[in-house]
Design an enzyme around this catalytic site. Structure first.
Site, PDB file in Angstrom:
ATOM      1  N   CYS A   2       0.866  -1.166   0.000  1.00  0.00           N
ATOM      2  CA  CYS A   2       0.000   0.000   0.000  1.00  0.00           C
ATOM      3  C   CYS A   2       0.905   1.218   0.000  1.00  0.00           C
ATOM      4  O   CYS A   2       2.119   1.082   0.074  1.00  0.00           O
ATOM      5  CB  CYS A   2      -0.846   0.032   1.268  1.00  0.00           C
ATOM      6  SG  CYS A   2      -1.802  -1.463   1.526  1.00  0.00           S
ATOM      7  N   ARG A  27       0.975   1.805  -6.015  1.00  0.00           N
ATOM      8  CA  ARG A  27       1.200   0.764  -5.004  1.00  0.00           C
ATOM      9  C   ARG A  27      -0.079   0.034  -4.626  1.00  0.00           C
ATOM     10  O   ARG A  27      -0.053  -0.899  -3.818  1.00  0.00           O
ATOM     11  CB  ARG A  27       1.799   1.393  -3.744  1.00  0.00           C
ATOM     12  CG  ARG A  27       3.123   2.063  -3.979  1.00  0.00           C
ATOM     13  CD  ARG A  27       3.619   2.709  -2.713  1.00  0.00           C
ATOM     14  NE  ARG A  27       3.997   1.719  -1.729  1.00  0.00           N
ATOM     15  CZ  ARG A  27       5.207   1.189  -1.632  1.00  0.00           C
ATOM     16  NH1 ARG A  27       6.150   1.552  -2.465  1.00  0.00           N
ATOM     17  NH2 ARG A  27       5.475   0.299  -0.702  1.00  0.00           N
ATOM     18  N   TRP A  74      -3.807  -1.667  -1.301  1.00  0.00           N
ATOM     19  CA  TRP A  74      -3.869  -2.870  -2.130  1.00  0.00           C
ATOM     20  C   TRP A  74      -4.269  -3.977  -1.165  1.00  0.00           C
ATOM     21  O   TRP A  74      -3.513  -4.348  -0.278  1.00  0.00           O
ATOM     22  CB  TRP A  74      -2.513  -3.146  -2.759  1.00  0.00           C
ATOM     23  CG  TRP A  74      -2.524  -4.239  -3.779  1.00  0.00           C
ATOM     24  CD1 TRP A  74      -2.978  -4.145  -5.066  1.00  0.00           C
ATOM     25  CD2 TRP A  74      -2.049  -5.567  -3.623  1.00  0.00           C
ATOM     26  NE1 TRP A  74      -2.819  -5.351  -5.711  1.00  0.00           N
ATOM     27  CE2 TRP A  74      -2.245  -6.248  -4.848  1.00  0.00           C
ATOM     28  CE3 TRP A  74      -1.472  -6.273  -2.571  1.00  0.00           C
ATOM     29  CZ2 TRP A  74      -1.894  -7.573  -5.054  1.00  0.00           C
ATOM     30  CZ3 TRP A  74      -1.114  -7.598  -2.780  1.00  0.00           C
ATOM     31  CH2 TRP A  74      -1.325  -8.234  -4.005  1.00  0.00           C
ATOM     32  N   ASN A  98       1.426  -0.064   5.913  1.00  0.00           N
ATOM     33  CA  ASN A  98       1.753  -0.812   4.693  1.00  0.00           C
ATOM     34  C   ASN A  98       2.522  -2.049   5.127  1.00  0.00           C
ATOM     35  O   ASN A  98       3.535  -1.926   5.806  1.00  0.00           O
ATOM     36  CB  ASN A  98       2.621   0.062   3.780  1.00  0.00           C
ATOM     37  CG  ASN A  98       3.243  -0.728   2.645  1.00  0.00           C
ATOM     38  OD1 ASN A  98       2.643  -1.671   2.148  1.00  0.00           O
ATOM     39  ND2 ASN A  98       4.429  -0.345   2.240  1.00  0.00           N
ATOM     40  N   GLY A  99       2.011  -3.223   4.761  1.00  0.00           N
ATOM     41  CA  GLY A  99       2.701  -4.455   5.135  1.00  0.00           C
ATOM     42  C   GLY A  99       1.697  -5.507   5.555  1.00  0.00           C
ATOM     43  O   GLY A  99       0.507  -5.385   5.271  1.00  0.00           O
ATOM     44  N   GLU A 482       9.448 -11.607 -22.112  1.00  0.00           N
ATOM     45  CA  GLU A 482       9.096 -10.288 -21.564  1.00  0.00           C
ATOM     46  C   GLU A 482       8.026  -9.614 -22.435  1.00  0.00           C
ATOM     47  O   GLU A 482       7.105  -8.982 -21.918  1.00  0.00           O
ATOM     48  CB  GLU A 482      10.363  -9.415 -21.452  1.00  0.00           C
ATOM     49  CG  GLU A 482      10.143  -7.961 -21.085  1.00  0.00           C
ATOM     50  CD  GLU A 482       9.443  -7.729 -19.754  1.00  0.00           C
ATOM     51  OE1 GLU A 482       9.250  -8.680 -18.979  1.00  0.00           O
ATOM     52  OE2 GLU A 482       9.043  -6.580 -19.510  1.00  0.00           O
ATOM     53  N   LYS A 486       4.432  -8.273 -21.047  1.00  0.00           N
ATOM     54  CA  LYS A 486       3.965  -6.890 -21.203  1.00  0.00           C
ATOM     55  C   LYS A 486       2.575  -6.876 -21.807  1.00  0.00           C
ATOM     56  O   LYS A 486       1.701  -6.157 -21.351  1.00  0.00           O
ATOM     57  CB  LYS A 486       4.891  -6.074 -22.122  1.00  0.00           C
ATOM     58  CG  LYS A 486       6.160  -5.521 -21.564  1.00  0.00           C
ATOM     59  CD  LYS A 486       6.042  -4.435 -20.539  1.00  0.00           C
ATOM     60  CE  LYS A 486       5.916  -4.998 -19.158  1.00  0.00           C
ATOM     61  NZ  LYS A 486       7.089  -5.247 -18.393  1.00  0.00           N
ATOM     62  N   GLU A 489      -0.150  -8.197 -19.270  1.00  0.00           N
ATOM     63  CA  GLU A 489      -0.441  -7.437 -18.056  1.00  0.00           C
ATOM     64  C   GLU A 489      -1.141  -6.110 -18.325  1.00  0.00           C
ATOM     65  O   GLU A 489      -1.913  -5.655 -17.478  1.00  0.00           O
ATOM     66  CB  GLU A 489       0.801  -7.244 -17.187  1.00  0.00           C
ATOM     67  CG  GLU A 489       1.830  -6.305 -17.732  1.00  0.00           C
ATOM     68  CD  GLU A 489       3.047  -6.170 -16.816  1.00  0.00           C
ATOM     69  OE1 GLU A 489       2.884  -6.211 -15.595  1.00  0.00           O
ATOM     70  OE2 GLU A 489       4.155  -6.006 -17.338  1.00  0.00           O
ATOM     71  N   HIS A 505       7.436 -29.048 -29.911  1.00  0.00           N
ATOM     72  CA  HIS A 505       7.173 -29.970 -28.805  1.00  0.00           C
ATOM     73  C   HIS A 505       5.803 -29.738 -28.172  1.00  0.00           C
ATOM     74  O   HIS A 505       5.547 -30.183 -27.059  1.00  0.00           O
ATOM     75  CB  HIS A 505       8.278 -29.858 -27.753  1.00  0.00           C
ATOM     76  CG  HIS A 505       9.635 -30.183 -28.291  1.00  0.00           C
ATOM     77  ND1 HIS A 505       9.976 -31.443 -28.724  1.00  0.00           N
ATOM     78  CD2 HIS A 505      10.719 -29.400 -28.535  1.00  0.00           C
ATOM     79  CE1 HIS A 505      11.222 -31.437 -29.177  1.00  0.00           C
ATOM     80  NE2 HIS A 505      11.691 -30.190 -29.087  1.00  0.00           N
ATOM     81  N   LYS A 604       2.855  -1.985  -8.060  1.00  0.00           N
ATOM     82  CA  LYS A 604       4.241  -1.777  -8.481  1.00  0.00           C
ATOM     83  C   LYS A 604       5.231  -2.463  -7.555  1.00  0.00           C
ATOM     84  O   LYS A 604       6.254  -2.962  -7.983  1.00  0.00           O
ATOM     85  CB  LYS A 604       4.511  -0.273  -8.509  1.00  0.00           C
ATOM     86  CG  LYS A 604       5.870   0.110  -9.039  1.00  0.00           C
ATOM     87  CD  LYS A 604       5.865   0.117 -10.540  1.00  0.00           C
ATOM     88  CE  LYS A 604       7.205   0.401 -11.131  1.00  0.00           C
ATOM     89  NZ  LYS A 604       7.309  -0.180 -12.475  1.00  0.00           N
TER      90      LYS A 604
END
Ligand code: F6R
Length: 609
Positions: A2, A27, A74, A98-99, A482, A486, A489, A505, A604
């Site tokens: 957060c 965040r 969050w 936050n945590g 990558e 991108k 997301e 395969h 983030k």
């Protein structure tokens, strides 16, 4: 995971707090809230969803006053509802956190036995009640917070107010970031630097287990066990506008365009072209250690993990040292064989990712030498490592990592050359050649960025796809995976990144006319092979877009469309092939109208396991 912010000083603070939260929304953005002391009592306003909802709520119920704290959430414990939004209060105490409080169930049971009634499902509310209970003993707020935190296990950054002591905010930190800002007759705190950068450049990041009191007069800092700490703030050189959008539609687009500058900043002062060497004093690796390395072990998550795939390639190619790369969450889930003689490189743009930090600690306990590659100075991961290599991307606000990724790639080049020279596996002449080619890379990246109109046109049909396949081989494999990350997301289109040789395969079964195939195929020794793989996809009606080297005449016969990048040293091609894929994802997401800078369900800085 957060964002928190706090202010004490002479100014009306609600707007300052909201402004700080706006820069912290990356965040988490499940809810937001403020607590402000108005001279008599603490008023609290909270709202579910994005910050704008809080702004609207504040129009209905303004919060006057010059002492306050704010939070953007969050959700971890408890759904994203208004009752679960911070600040949480108990009596005169208001708190943002936050945590994650790991022993929250046990603490809640004890408090309930004492008759405490809970109004939310959060772990945070428990801390507010603990502080309230301790504050009843008549001690000042600092003592009450310290004693309360003595009962808490877990990760936290907290900012706490008490309406009975309305000249102060008490802050404390353990495993979640918190930075203190020093103004003239006013003080700030926040989860990161950009949140308060418009107000002051003098900052002090708190260290683990520190607790402090902010008043208009400054900061009094202690360890949790009561020892006075005397550390001075540092001056931050980022400008506030570096943390703003600078005329671009989204932070992500701005950050994509900042990459040449970010690479230049990351290389600056570290390359000695005449000696064909890399100069880096903070790595904590001397020539003896480099020579005696048994293995390099990379640990990271997400995009940073993809940068380490390139790191592995370079370690084998240049430093000739056995290398492997691991997802941090998997590393801690096993019993990894790692120890003395191994160099563990923990890569994290935020420097706070809990999985990576936990993996780093496991490796450290087993006796490995730890090197952190991070973008945020003094963040948890570099602090826990033996040495640090900072990328100089500047603040990255878009949740999807772009400039942090390519500066991590740059760190991989510098590290491989550094080790290769000390291990005697890289000749001076080849090192000079690689480094000379490397310092020219930012200009070649600028050439690629100028292709944005072409890439936008190619993105339009891709926005209709349900799924996409990204292929690469050798040095381009990390770029393919990558590229797929991108796209998924930010545009929510399902995408897979595959080693092109693996197609036969299994994944080739997916190919039909509805499956776009994006092939990263610069002119290098893997070219012939990936060209065959792409032909196989095309023969099954797959629609192929190639990222290829300019003047490569073959491509017309292989791919339906191509994005041409400049010819560069083959080991450095990821710097020019990554950019078109970032732009492609960006334009697809923009066409689809998704929230590019704050994609759903993401944050983030990922400080949960
Ligand atoms: C994706 C992205 C994430 C991060 C991952 C690790 O664009 O940014 O996949 O790379 O969460 O974060 P850091 O690098 O902060 O450890």
């Amino acid at each position: 995971m957060c964002g928190i912010v706090g202010y004490v000083g002479p100014q009306a603070c609600a707007d300052i707090l909201v402004d700080g939260l706006r820069r912290l929304e990356y965040r988490g953005y499940d809810s937001a809230g403020l607590a402000v002391f108005d001279g008599k009592r603490t008023g609290v306003v909270r709202a579910v969803g994005k910050l704008q909802n809080l702004v609207n709520a504040l129009k209905e119920k303004p919060l006057p006053g010059s002492l306050g704290i704010g939070h953007t959430r969050w959700a971890t414990h408890g759904r994203p509802t208004e009752v679960n939004a911070h600040p949480h209060c108990s009596g005169e105490i208001a708190l943002v956190h936050n945590g994650i409080i790991e022993n929250h169930i046990e603490l809640k049971r004890h408090l309930a036995e004492e008759g405490v009634k809970f109004s939310s499902d959060t772990d945070t509310e428990i801390v507010a009640h603990l502080i309230h209970r301790e504050a009843k003993t008549g001690d000042d707020l600092l003592g009450a917070v310290r004693r309360a935190l003595g009962h808490v296990h877990g990760a936290y950054a907290v900012a706490v107010m008490d309406a009975r002591q309305p000249d102060r905010i008490v802050v404390a930190k353990n495993a979640s970031p918190l930075v203190i800002g020093f103004g003239e007759g006013e003080m700030f705190c926040a989860s990161d630097i950009p949140a308060i950068l418009p107000y002051t450049k003098r900052m002090l990041p708190l260290e683990e287990g520190e607790i402090g009191v902010l008043t208009e007069n400054g900061l009094e800092l202690y360890t949790l066990d009561g020892k006075r700490v005397d550390r001075q703030p540092k001056t931050i050189t980022w400008s506030a506008s570096q943390a703003e959008k600078g005329g671009f539609k989204h932070f992500m687009l701005k950050e994509i365009n900042e990459q040449p500058r970010a690479i230049e900043d990351t290389i600056r002062g570290r390359v000695d072209l005449a000696a064909g060497d890399v100069i880096e004093s903070e790595l904590g690796i001397d020539a003896e250690t480099a020579k005696s390395l048994k293995r390099v072990y990379f640990i990271a998550c997400g995009t940073s993990h993809h940068a380490t795939l390139y790191g592995r390639f370079l370690m084998e190619h240049i430093a000739k040292v056995p290398s492997q790369t691991e997802l941090a969450s998997e590393f801690i889930g096993r019993d990894p064989v790692v120890g003395e003689g191994d160099l563990v490189v923990a890569v994290s743009q935020s420097g706070e990712t809990l999985d990576t930090l936990a993996a780093l600690k496991v490796a450290k306990e087993k006796g490995a030498r730890i090197l952190a590659v991070a973008n945020v100075i003094d963040s948890a991961i570099p602090r826990a490592a033996h040495g640090a290599f900072y990328t100089h991307a500047g603040p990255e606000i878009g949740v999807a990592s772009t400039k942090c990724f390519t500066t991590q790639l740059a760190a991989m080049v510098l590290l491989a050359v550094f080790l290769g020279r000390r291990r005697g596996t890289l000749e001076k002449e080849r090192a000079q050649e690689i480094l000379q080619n490397f310092v020219e890379i930012p200009n070649q990246m600028r050439t690629v960025l100028a292709l944005d109109d072409i890439i936008r046109d190619l993105a339009r049909p891709l926005a209709q796809a349900k799924s996409a396949l990204f292929l690469g081989r050798g040095v381009s494999y990390p770029i393919a995976v990558e590229g797929a990350l991108k796209l998924k997301e930010i545009s929510y289109i399902h995408a897979e990144g595959y080693a092109a040789g693996e197609m036969k395969h299994g994944p080739i079964a997916l190919i039909d006319a509805d499956m776009p195939v994006i092939a990263v195929m610069p002119d290098d020794k893997a070219y012939e092979k990936i060209a065959s793989n792409v032909q196989e996809a095309k023969a099954r009606e797959g629609h192929v877009l190639a990222v290829a080297t300019r003047h490569n005449a073959d491509i017309g016969g292989i791919a339906h469309n191509a994005i041409y990048v400049p010819k560069v040293d083959p080991v450095l091609s990821p710097f020019v092939t990554a950019l078109p894929l970032q732009l492609l994802s960006y334009f697809v997401a923009d066409f689809k109208g998704t929230d590019v800078d704050q994609p759903r369900n993401l944050a983030k800085t990922v400080t949960v396991e």
